[in-house]
Design a protein around this motif. Structure first.
Motif, PDB file in Angstrom:
ATOM      1  N   HIS A 188    -112.052  92.002  73.979  1.00 27.53           N
ATOM      2  CA  HIS A 188    -112.693  92.042  72.664  1.00 27.53           C
ATOM      3  C   HIS A 188    -111.611  92.161  71.597  1.00 27.53           C
ATOM      4  O   HIS A 188    -110.588  92.815  71.808  1.00 27.53           O
ATOM      5  CB  HIS A 188    -113.656  93.233  72.595  1.00 27.53           C
ATOM      6  N   ASP A 189    -111.832  91.549  70.452  1.00 25.81           N
ATOM      7  CA  ASP A 189    -110.835  91.566  69.377  1.00 25.81           C
ATOM      8  C   ASP A 189    -110.642  92.943  68.756  1.00 25.81           C
ATOM      9  O   ASP A 189    -109.574  93.242  68.232  1.00 25.81           O
ATOM     10  CB  ASP A 189    -111.227  90.578  68.264  1.00 25.81           C
ATOM     11  N   ALA A 222    -115.379  91.269  75.715  1.00 23.07           N
ATOM     12  CA  ALA A 222    -116.182  90.501  74.754  1.00 23.07           C
ATOM     13  C   ALA A 222    -117.453  89.967  75.420  1.00 23.07           C
ATOM     14  O   ALA A 222    -118.493  89.851  74.779  1.00 23.07           O
ATOM     15  CB  ALA A 222    -115.361  89.364  74.168  1.00 23.07           C
TER      16      ALA A 222
END
Length: 97
Positions: free
Chosen positions: A36-37, A43
């Motif tokens: 996930h960023d 994610a």
């Protein structure tokens, strides 16, 4: 909980270190892919609810619906996942549990 490394593809990217497995307490297959960023969570994370994906086909269909794929699974991983789920079901059915 079993965990096996596979490759997940989709949305013009690939994660060769994705995780697929079986969670006995939740009685579901799960899939985790792509960092996930912002958070430490994956994610793509499927199978976080009880009985969400009782068959590998259900998990695969959910991934496809979101634009991701992981099939065909390596034969040894598919066999181990089915074995993990069957073993967990037998444990839950045991009168000692």
């Amino acid at each position: 909980m079993s965990r096996y490394i596979i490759t997940v593809t989709g949305h013009d990217r690939s994660d060769p270190e994705a995780i697929i497995g079986y969670d006995p307490p939740l009685r579901t297959f799960f899939l985790q892919a792509f960092p996930h960023d912002v958070t430490d969570d994956p994610a793509l994370w499927l199978g976080t609810q009880g009985h969400a994906f009782e068959r590998l086909e259900d998990l695969h269909d959910a991934a496809i619906t979101r634009g991701y794929g992981f099939m065909p699974l390596p034969a040894d991983v598919a066999a181990k996942l089915i074995e993990d789920a069957a073993g967990a079901a037998a444990d839950w059915a045991s009168p000692d549990f």
